[in-house]
Design an enzyme around this catalytic site. Structure first.
Site, PDB file in Angstrom:
ATOM      1  N   TYR A 141      -2.373  -4.768  -6.858  1.00 57.35           N
ATOM      2  CA  TYR A 141      -2.262  -3.484  -7.288  1.00 57.35           C
ATOM      3  C   TYR A 141      -1.080  -3.481  -8.263  1.00 57.35           C
ATOM      4  CZ  TYR A 141      -5.821  -0.584  -4.944  1.00 57.35           C
ATOM      5  OH  TYR A 141      -6.787  -0.024  -4.184  1.00 57.35           O
ATOM      6  N   LYS A 192      -7.392 -13.263   3.978  1.00 55.64           N
ATOM      7  CA  LYS A 192      -8.511 -14.391   3.480  1.00 55.64           C
ATOM      8  C   LYS A 192      -7.514 -15.701   3.407  1.00 55.64           C
ATOM      9  CE  LYS A 192     -12.246 -14.445   2.020  1.00 55.64           C
ATOM     10  NZ  LYS A 192     -13.310 -15.046   2.358  1.00 55.64           N
ATOM     11  N   ASP A 225     -13.314 -10.493   5.200  1.00 52.82           N
ATOM     12  CA  ASP A 225     -14.800 -10.198   5.242  1.00 52.82           C
ATOM     13  C   ASP A 225     -15.504  -9.985   6.435  1.00 52.82           C
ATOM     14  OD1 ASP A 225     -14.320 -12.870   5.699  1.00 52.82           O
ATOM     15  OD2 ASP A 225     -15.993 -13.851   4.487  1.00 52.82           O
ATOM     16  N   ASP A 249      -7.573  -0.932   1.242  1.00 51.48           N
ATOM     17  CA  ASP A 249      -8.360   0.036   0.352  1.00 51.48           C
ATOM     18  C   ASP A 249      -9.707  -0.176   0.788  1.00 51.48           C
ATOM     19  OD1 ASP A 249      -8.872   1.918  -1.907  1.00 51.48           O
ATOM     20  OD2 ASP A 249      -9.680   0.161  -2.797  1.00 51.48           O
ATOM     21  N   ASP A 253     -12.201   2.518   3.559  1.00 53.80           N
ATOM     22  CA  ASP A 253     -13.328   3.241   3.091  1.00 53.80           C
ATOM     23  C   ASP A 253     -14.587   2.945   4.140  1.00 53.80           C
ATOM     24  OD1 ASP A 253     -12.202   4.619   1.178  1.00 53.80           O
ATOM     25  OD2 ASP A 253     -13.917   4.000  -0.390  1.00 53.80           O
TER      26      ASP A 253
HETATM   27  C1  IPM Z   1      -7.180   5.151  -2.182  1.00 54.01           C
HETATM   28  C2  IPM Z   1      -7.769   5.069  -3.638  1.00 54.01           C
HETATM   29  C3  IPM Z   1      -6.859   4.661  -4.535  1.00 54.01           C
HETATM   30  C4  IPM Z   1      -6.445   3.162  -4.228  1.00 54.01           C
HETATM   31  C5  IPM Z   1      -7.147   5.019  -6.003  1.00 54.01           C
HETATM   32  C6  IPM Z   1      -7.625   6.545  -6.355  1.00 54.01           C
HETATM   33  C7  IPM Z   1      -6.073   4.464  -6.799  1.00 54.01           C
HETATM   34  O1  IPM Z   1      -8.994   4.719  -3.592  1.00 54.01           O
HETATM   35  O2  IPM Z   1      -6.191   5.863  -1.862  1.00 54.01           O
HETATM   36  O3  IPM Z   1      -7.767   4.542  -1.416  1.00 54.01           O
HETATM   37  O4  IPM Z   1      -7.334   2.605  -4.764  1.00 54.01           O
HETATM   38  O5  IPM Z   1      -5.513   3.110  -3.613  1.00 54.01           O
HETATM   39 MG    MG Z   2      -9.612   3.867  -1.799  1.00 56.06          MG
END
Ligand code: IPM
Ligand code: MG
Length: 368
Positions: A141, A192, A225, A249, A253
């Site tokens: 990042y 990884k 993975d 990240d 999710d």
């Molecule tokens: C998160 C989001 C952010 C990230 C974006 C909005 C920059 O996806 O907080 O998970 O990638 O960290």
């Molecule tokens: Mg995210």
């Protein structure tokens, strides 16, 4: 002593859900001597429209001075064409970097009354309670060099750099081990190492700090993975997962969706702790700005309210108040109140009605 809170609603449903959070803060001020002093600022597209940047220096200063930042969400199609450095997400990344919020805590908790909402079978997710600890200020990042360049042969090259130093790995690993000790005492570290040197370093450093300071905690290493696959196969094998910025990240999710309710998940981004309390911290729902439903009054405010509950715990040391708020939310769900996202085609209530329900239940539980 006043508790200084900066509210940055941002864009889309961020603005709607933060109104409900303000109501909750108001309740704690009136009933629990919380003594919060709230300031407001712009971030994301809203800030770009007003000031031409995703977050202004003035707002950054407010954030530096506050005890906790409560963040809504940023982004939306309206800002698809703004210059890359001014895109709404840049505001969030600047806050993370300049406040040194290196530890991102993302709990994935399946409320029992919602275990039918997951796309996975009920028995796989029921009572799930895992915590992803994501490194938030390093890795690809922020790594240099980065950019897009024109090559002489007419091609273009895009570059980002995945880079970690030992101190960055050590400090996030310590957060994960400390948190695990207060939970089920198990950490899974994910990288990884089979492909990336930065992953090998991650593996070696986590292993080392475990041997030196935390050998009472169970530690597993899992390739990222495989970790994604295991999260979907059998998520209850995990307690705390510690991983880098990019894998965190993605894995967070995946973990979020296990619970069937992205609209329910809070997060905390924490800096250094002094005497057990975090001096700088930002709290935000895991969901985004959801432009498709914004302005309709149907967004679920519970992820933002739960994020405030994390603030009560981590920034203000108010564990009982945090628990009271969480219990009130569980009770609201047990009583059957649902916003549209978790309604399973049944009746649903509006964003502000949901905020009011939480307050009603705070009143009830506070008297018990
Ligand atoms: C998160 C989001 C952010 C990230 C974006 C909005 C920059 O996806 O907080 O998970 O990638 O960290
Ligand atoms: Mg995210």
């Amino acid at each position: 002593m006043t508790n200084k809170i900066l509210i940055l609603p941002g864009d889309g449903i961020g603005q709607e859900v933060m109104i409900e959070v303000e109501k909750i803060i108001g309740w704690f001020n009136s009933n629990k001597d919380f003594n919060a002093e709230i300031e407001y600022g712009l971030v994301g597209g809203a800030s770009y429209d007003a000031d031409g940047v995703a977050i202004s220096d003035a707002t950054m200063q407010l954030a530096q001075k506050s005890d906790a930042v409560l963040f809504g969400a940023v982004g939306g199609p309206k800002w698809d064409d703004v210059a890359y450095e001014h895109r709404p997400e840049a505001g969030l990344l600047r806050l993370r970097k300049e406040l040194d919020l290196f530890a991102n805590l993302r709990p994935a908790i399946c409320f029992s009354s919602l275990s039918d909402s997951s796309s996975l079978k009920k028995e796989i997710v029921e009572d799930l309670d895992i915590l992803i600890v994501r490194e938030l200020t390093g890795g690809v990042y922020f790594g240099e060099p980065r950019g897009i360049e024109e090559l002489e042969n007419g091609n273009r090259r895009g570059t980002n750099t995945q880079v970690y130093e030992t101190w960055e790995i050590q400090r996030i690993a310590e957060v994960a081990f400390e948190l695990a000790r207060k939970r089920k005492n198990k950490v899974t570290s994910s990288e990884k190492r089979n492909v990336m040197e930065s992953g090998l370093l991650w593996y070696e450093e986590v292993k080392k700090i475990h041997q030196e300071k935390y050998n009472d905690v169970e530690l597993d290493h899992m390739l990222a993975d495989n970790c994604g696959m295991q999260l979907v196969r059998w998520p209850k094998q995990f307690d705390v997962i510690v991983t880098d910025n990019l894998f965190g990240d993605m894995l967070s999710d995946v973990a979020a969706m296990l619970t069937g309710s992205l609209g329910m998940l809070p997060s905390a981004s924490l800096g250094k702790a002094v005497n057990g309390l975090f001096e700088s911290a930002l709290y935000e729902p895991v969901h985004g700005s959801a432009p498709d439903i914004s302005g309709q009054g149907i967004a679920n405010p519970l992820a933002s309210i739960l994020s405030f509950s994390m603030a009560l715990k981590y920034s203000f040391g108010r564990n009982k108040d945090s628990k009271l708020l969480e219990d009130s939310i569980s009770k609201v769900l047990d009583d059957g109140s649902r916003t549209k996202d978790i309604a399973d085609d049944g009746d649903f209530i509006s964003t502000s009605e949901m905020g009011n329900k939480v307050i009603e239940n705070l009143e009830i539980l506070n008297k018990e």
